[in-house]
Motif scaffolding. Structure first.
Motif, PDB file in Angstrom:
ATOM      1  N   LEU A  65     -15.033  60.888 -13.235  1.00 52.81           N
ATOM      2  CA  LEU A  65     -14.184  61.899 -13.859  1.00 52.81           C
ATOM      3  C   LEU A  65     -13.136  61.232 -14.748  1.00 52.81           C
ATOM      4  O   LEU A  65     -12.845  60.033 -14.611  1.00 52.81           O
ATOM      5  CB  LEU A  65     -13.492  62.739 -12.797  1.00 52.81           C
ATOM      6  N   ALA A  66     -12.564  62.039 -15.624  1.00 49.30           N
ATOM      7  CA  ALA A  66     -11.528  61.521 -16.523  1.00 49.30           C
ATOM      8  C   ALA A  66     -10.315  61.063 -15.708  1.00 49.30           C
ATOM      9  O   ALA A  66     -10.075  61.557 -14.596  1.00 49.30           O
ATOM     10  CB  ALA A  66     -11.114  62.615 -17.505  1.00 49.30           C
ATOM     11  N   THR A  67      -9.536  60.171 -16.305  1.00 48.27           N
ATOM     12  CA  THR A  67      -8.393  59.604 -15.591  1.00 48.27           C
ATOM     13  C   THR A  67      -7.396  60.680 -15.158  1.00 48.27           C
ATOM     14  O   THR A  67      -6.872  60.658 -14.046  1.00 48.27           O
ATOM     15  CB  THR A  67      -7.669  58.576 -16.483  1.00 48.27           C
ATOM     16  N   TRP A  68      -7.141  61.619 -16.087  1.00 50.38           N
ATOM     17  CA  TRP A  68      -6.162  62.674 -15.751  1.00 50.38           C
ATOM     18  C   TRP A  68      -6.670  63.534 -14.581  1.00 50.38           C
ATOM     19  O   TRP A  68      -5.893  63.965 -13.729  1.00 50.38           O
ATOM     20  CB  TRP A  68      -5.848  63.546 -16.966  1.00 50.38           C
ATOM     21  N   ALA A  69      -7.984  63.742 -14.541  1.00 51.48           N
ATOM     22  CA  ALA A  69      -8.564  64.552 -13.449  1.00 51.48           C
ATOM     23  C   ALA A  69      -8.468  63.791 -12.124  1.00 51.48           C
ATOM     24  O   ALA A  69      -8.086  64.361 -11.080  1.00 51.48           O
ATOM     25  CB  ALA A  69     -10.015  64.891 -13.755  1.00 51.48           C
ATOM     26  N   VAL A  70      -8.764  62.496 -12.204  1.00 55.03           N
ATOM     27  CA  VAL A  70      -8.655  61.681 -10.978  1.00 55.03           C
ATOM     28  C   VAL A  70      -7.206  61.675 -10.487  1.00 55.03           C
ATOM     29  O   VAL A  70      -6.923  61.838  -9.292  1.00 55.03           O
ATOM     30  CB  VAL A  70      -9.136  60.234 -11.242  1.00 55.03           C
ATOM     31  N   GLY A  71      -6.266  61.532 -11.455  1.00 48.62           N
ATOM     32  CA  GLY A  71      -4.835  61.517 -11.088  1.00 48.62           C
ATOM     33  C   GLY A  71      -4.398  62.837 -10.467  1.00 48.62           C
ATOM     34  O   GLY A  71      -3.716  62.866  -9.444  1.00 48.62           O
ATOM     35  N   THR A  72      -4.841  63.929 -11.097  1.00 46.90           N
ATOM     36  CA  THR A  72      -4.456  65.252 -10.580  1.00 46.90           C
ATOM     37  C   THR A  72      -5.013  65.466  -9.177  1.00 46.90           C
ATOM     38  O   THR A  72      -4.297  65.915  -8.265  1.00 46.90           O
ATOM     39  CB  THR A  72      -4.999  66.363 -11.515  1.00 46.90           C
ATOM     40  N   ILE A  73      -6.270  65.136  -9.016  1.00 38.31           N
ATOM     41  CA  ILE A  73      -6.898  65.316  -7.689  1.00 38.31           C
ATOM     42  C   ILE A  73      -6.211  64.418  -6.658  1.00 38.31           C
ATOM     43  O   ILE A  73      -5.941  64.830  -5.518  1.00 38.31           O
ATOM     44  CB  ILE A  73      -8.409  65.010  -7.772  1.00 38.31           C
ATOM     45  N   SER A  74      -5.895  63.194  -7.087  1.00 36.03           N
ATOM     46  CA  SER A  74      -5.261  62.260  -6.150  1.00 36.03           C
ATOM     47  C   SER A  74      -3.881  62.760  -5.712  1.00 36.03           C
ATOM     48  O   SER A  74      -3.535  62.706  -4.527  1.00 36.03           O
ATOM     49  CB  SER A  74      -5.110  60.886  -6.804  1.00 36.03           C
ATOM     50  N   GLY A 124      -9.634  61.594  -4.151  1.00 38.28           N
ATOM     51  CA  GLY A 124      -9.283  60.843  -5.364  1.00 38.28           C
ATOM     52  C   GLY A 124     -10.289  59.755  -5.639  1.00 38.28           C
ATOM     53  O   GLY A 124     -10.756  59.582  -6.787  1.00 38.28           O
ATOM     54  N   MET A 125     -10.654  59.006  -4.591  1.00 38.80           N
ATOM     55  CA  MET A 125     -11.616  57.919  -4.762  1.00 38.80           C
ATOM     56  C   MET A 125     -12.993  58.470  -5.162  1.00 38.80           C
ATOM     57  O   MET A 125     -13.676  57.887  -6.004  1.00 38.80           O
ATOM     58  CB  MET A 125     -11.715  57.122  -3.452  1.00 38.80           C
ATOM     59  N   MET A 126     -13.353  59.612  -4.564  1.00 38.42           N
ATOM     60  CA  MET A 126     -14.641  60.219  -4.906  1.00 38.42           C
ATOM     61  C   MET A 126     -14.649  60.652  -6.371  1.00 38.42           C
ATOM     62  O   MET A 126     -15.661  60.503  -7.070  1.00 38.42           O
ATOM     63  CB  MET A 126     -14.916  61.430  -4.005  1.00 38.42           C
ATOM     64  N   ALA A 127     -13.519  61.165  -6.833  1.00 36.06           N
ATOM     65  CA  ALA A 127     -13.426  61.574  -8.243  1.00 36.06           C
ATOM     66  C   ALA A 127     -13.574  60.358  -9.158  1.00 36.06           C
ATOM     67  O   ALA A 127     -14.247  60.423 -10.190  1.00 36.06           O
ATOM     68  CB  ALA A 127     -12.080  62.274  -8.475  1.00 36.06           C
ATOM     69  N   ALA A 128     -12.936  59.256  -8.742  1.00 36.47           N
ATOM     70  CA  ALA A 128     -13.030  58.029  -9.547  1.00 36.47           C
ATOM     71  C   ALA A 128     -14.453  57.510  -9.563  1.00 36.47           C
ATOM     72  O   ALA A 128     -14.973  57.104 -10.615  1.00 36.47           O
ATOM     73  CB  ALA A 128     -12.068  56.980  -8.981  1.00 36.47           C
ATOM     74  N   LYS A 129     -15.074  57.528  -8.390  1.00 36.52           N
ATOM     75  CA  LYS A 129     -16.456  57.035  -8.313  1.00 36.52           C
ATOM     76  C   LYS A 129     -17.422  57.962  -9.051  1.00 36.52           C
ATOM     77  O   LYS A 129     -18.466  57.521  -9.534  1.00 36.52           O
ATOM     78  CB  LYS A 129     -16.881  56.918  -6.845  1.00 36.52           C
TER      79      LYS A 129
END
Lengths: 180, 328
Positions: free
Chosen positions: B259-268, B251-256
């Motif tokens: 990526l879009a918020t929804w993608a970060v949320g989904t991955i997290s 999740g943190m890697m996606a945020a860094k």
């Protein structure tokens, strides 16, 4: 939120590749000392209580099981003894009944035999009595007949017959009658 | 939890031992520590706390398990409370199902305090490592302490993820095994055991050529066994925590990575769910590794015993299984 989490990211990634295996005897010695102290405490104050508690309960359960088994064995022995005695009582009762029956049969047979004997005796006595009565009657008839004949003959002969003659005539008549 | 435990670029950074913030060891210690690092590892604090905790918990459990006064009737034999019943179930299970078949009744009774102390100590240390104390301290200190410490950890982490800690405990096991073997077999018997046992030493002379080979293998095995104990526990703890940290890192890697918020949320959410599943697996592993460390120590102790005493066929069968498992 991301700003708040930044230190964790730094914590994880700081210093490039972290050193997974680092030779430092301090943690090892700490582990050894702490474990030995903890073990000493546990060996003195904890495990004896736990082991004793488990042993007490185990012994209690074993004791209860053994007592139950002993009670069961005792009950089985008592039942076997009871059944044995019941069997003996039945056999004794059978013997008693058989003996009573045999005694009753013996007594009945005895009574039967006694009755039969008494009946036979009575019959014999009656027969003898009848025979005696018959003989007496016959003698009486003979005597009457002889007296009557004598009287008739005396009248015919006109002569007085003496008692000695009368007796002689009767005996002669009787002997003639018997011979016939 | 996903964000709380989120790691950075390297998941191992979350797993490795770190120095306690602001605590320094005297420089004179560096010689026998074999390191120039003056910091005191946080695992030391965890070990001390775990030692105190295991003593306290087992003392409470002992009070609950011990036989009560006669006035309590039959109830005095029943363990009171969940802690007492939990400890009792583990003690009875380990003793009757695991140790007695391997060691026999007498040796189990003799070594039960040591083996159970080892098991519960490792269990507490392993389970303690699943609590995110280090991360919470660091985050709180950074956000709420004036000035914001860059790396504030006083306490937390998995001490058994440090090979030195598991090595220290394995050294104790090594000492116990050797003391037992000398006491049980004597020096001659110990040497004979290293040469393959009496069947080989007193067997056909043609087999004498094998004895040196067996001696070398057995002698090395004497050290390899406790080393394997240490590495097994260390590797399992590191492996599990690394996997969990890796999952939480996504999740943190996606945020860094922007990526879009929804993608970060989904991955997290997805990675957090998997991490939660792995957390349950880690709880199981904490029990399992504590058990394996203790059980293999028991097996190694029993292998250095007279085998004609009180050990029946069942023991030998159990012994065979245990040794096979140990080699796996």
């Amino acid at each position: 939120m991301t700003a708040n989490l930044a230190p964790i990211v730094m914590l994880a990634s700081e210093g490039g590749s972290p050193e997974l295996i680092k030779v430092d005897t301090l943690p090892a010695l700490t582990a050894i000392v702490v474990f030995l102290v903890a073990f000493a405490f546990l060996a003195i104050f904890v495990w004896p209580k736990i082991v004793k508690g488990l042993d007490d309960r185990n012994n209690k359960i074993l004791g209860e099981i053994r007592a139950a088994e002993a009670a069961q064995a005792k009950a089985k022995a008592a039942q076997a003894e009871f059944e044995k005695r019941l069997e003996e009582a039945r056999a004794e009762a059978d013997r008693t009944v058989r003996a009573a029956r045999a005694e009753a049969e013996r007594q009945a047979e005895e009574l039967r035999a006694t009755a039969a004997k008494e009946l036979e005796d009575m019959k014999n006595r009656a027969t003898q009595e009848l025979e005696g009565a018959k003989r007496a009657a016959i003698s009486e008839i003979h005597a009457m007949a002889a007296g009557l004949a004598t009287t008739v003959a005396g009248k015919i002969l006109k002569r007085e017959i003496q008692p000695g003659d009368q007796k002689r005539l009767v005996e002669e008549s009787l002997s003639e009658l018997s011979s016939r | 939890m996903n964000f709380l435990l989120a790691s950075g670029d390297n998941p191992l950074g979350h797993v490795v031992d770190k120095p306690m913030y602001g605590v320094k060891a005297p420089e004179s210690w560096s010689a026998w520590r074999f390191t120039q690092d003056a910091g005191v590892p946080v695992s030391c604090a965890v070990i001390i706390f775990s030692g105190l905790l295991v003593c306290f918990l087992l003392w409470r459990a002992a009070k609950a398990i011990q036989t009560g006064p006669d006035s309590h009737g039959t109830e005095r034999f029943i363990a009171k409370g969940r802690l007492g019943q939990f400890v009792e179930a583990i003690v009875v299970g380990l003793r009757d199902q695991m140790l007695v078949p391997v060691m026999g009744e007498a040796q189990t009774r003799r070594y039960l305090p040591f083996l159970l102390s080892l098991f519960f100590f490792l269990l507490v240390v392993n389970l303690f490592g699943l609590l995110p104390f280090a991360d919470i301290q660091h985050m709180l200190a950074h956000n709420f302490v004036k000035g914001g410490a860059e790396e504030f950890i006083l306490f937390g982490g998995t001490a058994t993820a440090n090979l030195m800690v598991t090595g220290g405990l394995a050294a104790i096991c090594f000492a116990v095994i050797q003391i037992h073997s000398f006491r049980e077999l004597g020096f001659g018997g110990w040497l004979e055991h290293l040469c393959g046992g009496s069947d080989l030493v007193r067997g056909p002379k043609g087999l004498y050529l094998v004895i040196p080979v067996i001696f070398v293998v057995e002698f090395l095995g004497m050290f390899i066994k406790p080393i394997a104990l240490a590495i097994r526990l260390f590797a399992n703890m590191v492996g599990g925590h690394t996997l969990m940290a890796t999952l939480l890192m996504f999740g943190m890697m996606a945020a860094k990575g922007g990526l879009a918020t929804w993608a970060v949320g989904t991955i997290s959410v997805a990675s957090g769910t998997f991490a939660l599943i792995i957390l349950f697996l880690e709880v199981f592993v904490a029990f399992l590794q504590a058990f394996i460390f203790m059980f293999l120590t028991a097996v190694f102790i029993s292998t250095m015993s007279h085998h004609d005493e009180e050990h029946g066929e069942d023991h030998h069968e159990a012994h065979g299984h245990a040794t096979a498992e140990a080699h796996h």
